[in-house]
Write an enzyme that holds these catalytic residues in place. Sequence first.
Site, PDB file in Angstrom:
ATOM      1  N   ASN A  49       1.506 -50.579  -6.513  1.00  0.00           N
ATOM      2  CA  ASN A  49       2.148 -50.051  -7.721  1.00  0.00           C
ATOM      3  C   ASN A  49       1.637 -48.637  -7.901  1.00  0.00           C
ATOM      4  O   ASN A  49       0.454 -48.442  -8.136  1.00  0.00           O
ATOM      5  CB  ASN A  49       1.761 -50.874  -8.958  1.00  0.00           C
ATOM      6  N   HIS A 106       9.835 -52.769   1.353  1.00  0.00           N
ATOM      7  CA  HIS A 106      10.746 -52.310   0.295  1.00  0.00           C
ATOM      8  C   HIS A 106      10.043 -51.259  -0.550  1.00  0.00           C
ATOM      9  O   HIS A 106       8.879 -51.464  -0.930  1.00  0.00           O
ATOM     10  CB  HIS A 106      11.122 -53.456  -0.649  1.00  0.00           C
ATOM     11  N   HIS A 163       7.233 -57.380   3.556  1.00  0.00           N
ATOM     12  CA  HIS A 163       7.728 -58.729   3.805  1.00  0.00           C
ATOM     13  C   HIS A 163       7.738 -58.966   5.314  1.00  0.00           C
ATOM     14  O   HIS A 163       8.446 -58.256   6.047  1.00  0.00           O
ATOM     15  CB  HIS A 163       9.155 -58.895   3.265  1.00  0.00           C
ATOM     16  N   MET A 184      16.289 -51.173 -16.092  1.00  0.00           N
ATOM     17  CA  MET A 184      16.878 -52.443 -15.650  1.00  0.00           C
ATOM     18  C   MET A 184      16.818 -53.371 -16.851  1.00  0.00           C
ATOM     19  O   MET A 184      15.850 -54.120 -17.027  1.00  0.00           O
ATOM     20  CB  MET A 184      16.081 -53.029 -14.482  1.00  0.00           C
ATOM     21  N   GLU A 206      21.759 -55.684 -16.612  1.00  0.00           N
ATOM     22  CA  GLU A 206      21.030 -55.982 -15.376  1.00  0.00           C
ATOM     23  C   GLU A 206      20.286 -57.311 -15.479  1.00  0.00           C
ATOM     24  O   GLU A 206      20.270 -58.102 -14.540  1.00  0.00           O
ATOM     25  CB  GLU A 206      20.021 -54.869 -15.075  1.00  0.00           C
ATOM     26  N   HIS A 230      -6.620 -43.736  -8.826  1.00  0.00           N
ATOM     27  CA  HIS A 230      -7.214 -43.763  -7.486  1.00  0.00           C
ATOM     28  C   HIS A 230      -6.248 -44.460  -6.521  1.00  0.00           C
ATOM     29  O   HIS A 230      -5.752 -45.540  -6.822  1.00  0.00           O
ATOM     30  CB  HIS A 230      -8.559 -44.498  -7.535  1.00  0.00           C
ATOM     31  N   HIS A 261       9.646 -55.913   7.321  1.00  0.00           N
ATOM     32  CA  HIS A 261      10.191 -54.730   6.636  1.00  0.00           C
ATOM     33  C   HIS A 261       9.396 -54.448   5.368  1.00  0.00           C
ATOM     34  O   HIS A 261       8.709 -55.337   4.838  1.00  0.00           O
ATOM     35  CB  HIS A 261      11.679 -54.921   6.290  1.00  0.00           C
ATOM     36  N   ASN A 269     -10.330 -58.645  -6.414  1.00  0.00           N
ATOM     37  CA  ASN A 269      -9.888 -58.200  -7.729  1.00  0.00           C
ATOM     38  C   ASN A 269     -10.760 -58.849  -8.813  1.00  0.00           C
ATOM     39  O   ASN A 269     -10.960 -60.069  -8.813  1.00  0.00           O
ATOM     40  CB  ASN A 269      -8.417 -58.600  -7.925  1.00  0.00           C
ATOM     41  N   HIS A 277      -4.594 -46.815  -4.224  1.00  0.00           N
ATOM     42  CA  HIS A 277      -4.963 -48.178  -3.822  1.00  0.00           C
ATOM     43  C   HIS A 277      -3.748 -49.087  -3.763  1.00  0.00           C
ATOM     44  O   HIS A 277      -2.692 -48.754  -4.305  1.00  0.00           O
ATOM     45  CB  HIS A 277      -5.983 -48.764  -4.812  1.00  0.00           C
TER      46      HIS A 277
END
Lengths: 323, 323
Positions: free
Chosen positions: A125, A273, A253, A288, A292, A136, A271, A49, A138
Amino acid sequence: MKRPWQGQIERPPEENVPRHEPTNPLCPGSRRANGEVNPKYESTFMFDNDYPALQPDAPDPGPGDHPLFQAKAAKGVCKVMCFHPWSDITLPLMQLSEIKTVIDRWAELIEELGPKYPWVQIFENKGAMMGCSNPHPHCQVWASSFLPNEPDLADGHQRAHWKTHGEVMLVEYARQEAVRKERVVVENEHWLVVVPYWASWPFQTMLLPRRHVLRLSDLTAQEREALASIMKMLLTKYDNLFEVSFPYSMGWHGAPTGPYLQEDMSHWQLHAHYYPPLLRSASVRKFMVGYEMLALEQRDLTPEQAAERLRNLPEVHYKDKAK
Amino acid sequence: MKRPWQGQIERPPEENVPRHEPTNPLCPGSRRANGEVNPKYESTFMFDNDYPALQPDAPDPGPGDHPLFQAKAAKGVCKVMCFHPWSDITLPLMQLSEIKTVIDRWAELIEELGPKYPWVQIFENKGAMMGCSNPHPHCQVWASSFLPNEPDLADGHQRAHWKTHGEVMLVEYARQEAVRKERVVVENEHWLVVVPYWASWPFQTMLLPRRHVLRLSDLTAQEREALASIMKMLLTKYDNLFEVSFPYSMGWHGAPTGPYLQEDMSHWQLHAHYYPPLLRSASVRKFMVGYEMLALEQRDLTPEQAAERLRNLPEVHYKDKAK
Ligand SMILES: O=P(O)(O)O[C@H]1O[C@H](CO)[C@@H](O)[C@H](O)[C@H]1O
Ligand SMILES: O=P(O)(O)O[C@H]1O[C@H](CO)[C@@H](O)[C@H](O)[C@H]1O
């Protein structure tokens, strides 16, 4: 959910992304911020990055002078992995063999960074709504010198359940969900996707192997193929829900690595998420906010309602159908 | 923070809100969804939320059949409180005496709902970016039959600190910050606003009394006046930061009520949290996504940098200055 919505309306995702855009730093052959030129890659492509949040040589702040003021250095590395040479494709529209390659690269990342770092966070994301600033396809990998908060909690809870009940919490959880069915979205021989019993995002899901597996790198070739297939199915259903390229944050995770590779981590179950922000339509999201942030997540629909809606959606992508 | 931003751009808040809009259910004299007509109120106005998330008669789901599948009824009430009869005003632009009235109403809410409910959450979602769908200045109150997650954690941590160190954690914290100064945004005789040492939102702040105070209802008249004054200063600085009506979620945490009114809750210290979403400008927000959801908050600027920027902003509102 009955209240007429007069609040913020989200823009639909850009539908006309060009396949290749020479100024996009994620494209094959593009020049990146650090001056490097990407190879003309034809499959996946990994690079460091250019704006890393974690760095291997972060300075140590030294001991604090008061128990309430304590800080530690957060060291690590951040990488980016392009899924495909095209900018106008997403995982659900990729070939199974191409998704399988992404999974193999993920497993390699755990093998490569795991020995050095206690935690290797692979996450994606997707969509501008989820802070993604490049169309793109990724994902990112942030490996850290410490166990971040969420994995630390996950480790503690799984460990406590193992001690108290003598069983692997998430293996037992998946077994129960597979029998109960009401929260199952899609399943195959090796994998299960459920809207978890505790879901707080409207269409949140959890992707679990049926076998007890500690880390991505422990998956067999068949399990990886089955994973590519179930990912394609889940993400196709997501896109079909509002007939839009569905935004989400997702991540893996698995059992911690680094020094934990020497320990018995049998209380862990691998697993993923998926946290999607949309609630009512392609343009009305779940916020949220207030209650929240300060108190507790307010659930706008039940996990059973969400699972039923997702389960009943076609397994053919709306864009493939249109062809 | 160095990465050029190519992601989602937020729309600026509506600048031309009419002072009175007969179809807005929060305005004086308007008809609400349940058919009731609001009084022609001239100060604050409180009513039961027409779309409540909590209801006093929520059915009990009964005991679960498995340790991993356990649920309980969440009972409670939801109210809305308008701060002012005008739709085109916000707290920082209100008179001190008008803000003081809001504070008195908050204290009354704790007195009124506290005896019945263990937790009375007062919160404000301000701005469309924070899920607020009505520009009329208002806050909400959700009182519940249980201690929600965040207050439950806050109770546990403060209790543990009290037991271990024999001091009230947040009283000691405020005392330390008042000496250290580097995270202080604004202070007066009775109150202190800091960007907390652990801040995760870029311009997050915490508002604390200097005296040991358990609940809003325990504040003296002088403390309430000083609170009105410091709120006006903080919110003016917030608006001045990007010269825009600054979005945020805020809320109060005080000692639990209901059965806890009978217990010694000296480990608690009253405080308010402000969580604003903006990061770089009025249109570029902080996204709490991928790594944040799955691992840990990534801090884009330090609390000291944020506090310094806020501290150096004028205490006169940019709209008042323009006049
Ligand atoms: O209460 P409202 O304004 O209907 O809704 C807003 O605040 C609630 C409490 O923070 C959130 O659950 C909602 O997502 C948000 O849109
Ligand atoms: O890593 P990026 O794409 O620069 O940034 C995005 O993901 C990060 C990790 O989830 C977040 O901290 C940022 O807020 C978000 O915009």
